[in-house]
Enzyme design. Structure first.
Site, PDB file in Angstrom:
ATOM      1  N   SER A  28     -11.301  -0.631  -0.052  1.00 55.20           N
ATOM      2  CA  SER A  28     -10.014  -0.556   0.653  1.00 55.20           C
ATOM      3  C   SER A  28     -10.173  -0.799   2.144  1.00 55.20           C
ATOM      4  O   SER A  28      -9.284  -1.338   2.796  1.00 55.20           O
ATOM      5  CB  SER A  28      -9.390   0.840   0.473  1.00 55.20           C
ATOM      6  OG  SER A  28      -8.692   0.959  -0.722  1.00 55.20           O
ATOM      7  N   HIS A  63      -3.610   6.525   3.754  1.00 58.14           N
ATOM      8  CA  HIS A  63      -4.363   5.332   3.348  1.00 58.14           C
ATOM      9  C   HIS A  63      -3.744   4.062   3.932  1.00 58.14           C
ATOM     10  O   HIS A  63      -4.437   3.223   4.512  1.00 58.14           O
ATOM     11  CB  HIS A  63      -4.423   5.263   1.823  1.00 58.14           C
ATOM     12  CG  HIS A  63      -5.286   4.179   1.275  1.00 58.14           C
ATOM     13  ND1 HIS A  63      -4.828   2.892   1.064  1.00 58.14           N
ATOM     14  CD2 HIS A  63      -6.583   4.186   0.882  1.00 58.14           C
ATOM     15  CE1 HIS A  63      -5.810   2.158   0.566  1.00 58.14           C
ATOM     16  NE2 HIS A  63      -6.883   2.913   0.441  1.00 58.14           N
ATOM     17  N   ASP A 108       0.856  -1.184   0.000  1.00 52.75           N
ATOM     18  CA  ASP A 108       0.000   0.000   0.000  1.00 52.75           C
ATOM     19  C   ASP A 108       0.890   1.231   0.000  1.00 52.75           C
ATOM     20  O   ASP A 108       2.026   1.185  -0.471  1.00 52.75           O
ATOM     21  CB  ASP A 108      -0.894  -0.027   1.255  1.00 52.75           C
ATOM     22  CG  ASP A 108      -2.192   0.757   1.092  1.00 52.75           C
ATOM     23  OD1 ASP A 108      -2.140   2.000   1.056  1.00 52.75           O
ATOM     24  OD2 ASP A 108      -3.258   0.119   1.017  1.00 52.75           O
TER      25      ASP A 108
END
Length: 585
Positions: free
Chosen positions: A360, A197, A140
């Protein structure tokens, strides 16, 4: 909208190709090598070097790949796709609500309750809060490894001496203390607020529980390794492959108990090099858990990668009322289960917290559940963990997911450890020369992991990849039900291939398994590779390879594809595919 890198391609050579032959390949496209990768995982698998090749001005990616089609020195030639972060929305109204962690709630004795939560708190109440001996990789953005709700669960490499500038463990990465940053090619896995994120994903998997502050992840105790490949301008396909191989090597060579990788990103078209890396991880016993996508579309009709690759658990998103999220992709044969993905509260950089939405956010709930199962069942195989997760989802039917996912159900963390997984069904791959006339049979083997005392049935259907179905096309479509009588562990499916004399790239089609009875799905998609055995294109004459090598042909993707790879949040991601790709779907 980001696309593949406009002046670069990836070329993977076949093992044993000489430097002279490689130079000849470069000459075909007047290319220069920008980077050569031959990860330890590639070496162990017998794969050749993977080169990032810079193209000269005026030569576009599509033309370069077309020139290399069927070159006998090449295993793969494809665009160097770009993965671009598309940030999720911060929902201040949700964060102001009193019950922020609905995704962890259950519906039994523990309060507060929400029947559509992951039921993680019921597992905690039974004493299963995970184990730091279980390791997961987060592919990620980076992770704020100093966050007070994450620091205790971040991996520290026991084979490295921090900041001594030496690759102490000889894995090819100097001072990879907490993982590696493949985007910047350094050991700094956290570069500030832009890594929100990845930090959010980490908190859902393994936010420290029971510490009286912030949030709790599905697994209170777990060890997380950062394999950062997404940066401010996105991340490349080449970096994604290297990140996954890095984690696989930690398990196969260094004995790290890595049970799963979390992959909350996606978009674009098929990549053979990434599929190969996923297969290498699967062969090492590592689950690849991926977001289904945020297009609100059917992945069975339009493939979404990486969730549509083989050896993947694909996750859709549901909201706190059990509805399939409006943005979530779905697919009765290509998306496995649903999990909480709307208004998910988790860690953010700088010791802060926030609420994000997206597939996600659903995916790390499943990765955390895999870690909990592995903690409660030391030594469980990847197939066993997968079967337990999917069986418990199948036993938790959800109206919005019936006919939209393989299981028709949602993640149920507390049920997974109690489920004795039924035998799992897996289908193998077939690769065979197509022949020059008549027809050839491809025989796929479907195996049951253990004999059952009950009859087992599973539906199957072919689906086109680069090969097309039809009486005058590449293969004959087929569908039906495969039955296993009690005690039987193996059956076969035969597909007819139409031979031709056309020199072309290798072509693929698929067989999808679905709707099993008295069994779970293990590997539900088999790939048939129709290997070209006709003369190579005249454009390959410059390679200097002999005609005797013509049967060992390249697997290439010649079509120019305008794609986006992204962290899968609540943004809509679109892929514009040209007419060649449309034909091949």
């Amino acid at each position: 909208m980001a696309t593949f890198v406009p002046s670069e391609i990836l070329i993977q050579f076949k093992p044993g190709v000489t430097e002279g032959a490689k130079a000849a390949v470069m000459g075909v496209v007047s290319g220069t090598m920008k980077e050569r990768m031959h990860t330890r995982t590639m070496v162990a698998a017998g794969a050749g070097e993977l080169d990032v090749v810079k193209l000269p001005p005026g030569l576009n990616v599509s033309t370069a790949i077309t020139r290399l089609r069927n070159n006998p020195s090449i295993a793969i030639a494809e665009p160097n796709w770009v993965f671009t972060t598309q940030q999720t929305s911060n929902d201040p109204y949700y964060t102001a609500a009193p019950y922020r962690l609905w995704g962890m709630y259950g519906d039994d004795s523990v309060t507060p309750t929400n029947q559509f939560g992951s039921q993680a708190d019921e597992a905690w109440a039974s004493g299963n809060v995970g184990s730091t001996s279980v390791v997961v990789g987060i592919i990620d953005e980076g992770i704020d490894y100093t966050h007070p709700d994450l620091a205790a669960n971040i991996w520290t490499n026991p084979g490295e001496v921090a900041a001594n500038g030496v690759d102490d463990d000889a894995n090819g990465y100097i001072d990879d203390i907490h993982g590696w940053d493949f985007f910047n090619n350094d050991n700094s896995i956290f570069d500030g607020s832009g890594d929100d994120h990845g930090t959010h994903v980490a908190g859902t998997i393994g936010g420290v529980g029971g510490n009286g502050q912030g949030v709790a992840g599905v697994a209170w105790n777990v060890t997380m390794i950062s394999a950062k490949f997404l940066g401010p301008s996105g991340g490349s396909l080449a970096d994604a492959v290297e990140a996954l191989d890095y984690l696989t090597n930690l398990k196969t060579k260094y004995g790290v108990n890595l049970v799963a990788t979390n992959n909350s990103w996606g978009g674009g078209g098929f990549s053979q090099s990434l599929q190969d890396a996923i297969n290498r991880a699967a062969n090492a016993g590592i689950l690849f858990i991926a977001a289904a996508g945020n297009d609100g579309s059917n992945n069975d009709s339009t493939a979404r990668y990486p969730s549509n690759y083989n050896n993947v658990i694909a996750v859709a998103a549901i909201d706190s009322s059990g509805n399939l999220a409006s943005f979530s992709n779905y697919g009765a044969t290509d998306v496995d289960l649903g999990a909480p993905g709307v208004g998910i509260y988790s860690t953010l950089p700088g010791g802060t917290y926030g609420s994000y939405s997206g597939t996600s956010m659903a995916t790390p709930h499943v990765t955390g559940a895999a870690a909990l199962y592995a903690a409660a069942h030391p030594g469980a195989s990847a197939n066993t963990i997968r079967a337990a997760l999917l069986s418990s989802a199948q036993a938790t039917p959800t109206a919005s997911l019936v006919g939209k996912t393989v299981t028709g159900g949602r993640l149920n963390v507390s049920a997974a450890p109690d489920v004795i997984p039924p035998p799992s069904l897996s289908i193998g791959n077939v690769s065979k020369l197509e022949g020059n006339k008549g027809q050839t049979n491809f025989t796929f083997t479907v195996s049951l992991s253990a004999a059952s005392s009950q009859a087992v049935n599973v539906q199957f259907a072919t689906a086109h990849g680069t090969a097309l179905a039809g009486r005058i096309n590449d293969y004959r479509a087929a569908s039906g039900t495969l039955s296993f009588s009690p005690g039987t562990t193996s059956r076969t499916i035969t597909i007819t291939i139409n031979a031709d004399k056309t020199s072309e790239a290798n072509e693929t089609f698929f067989i999808n398994l679905s709707n099993p009875t008295n069994a779970a799905l293990g590997v539900a998609k088999g790939t048939g590779t129709i290997v070209n055995d006709d003369a190579p294109f005249a454009s390959q004459a410059a390679t200097g390879t002999s005609s005797s090598q013509k049967s060992a042909v390249a697997k290439v993707d010649p079509s120019p594809i305008d794609v986006v790879f992204s962290s899968l949040a609540d943004e809509v991601v679109e892929a514009a595919l040209d007419s060649v790709r449309s034909k091949r779907r």
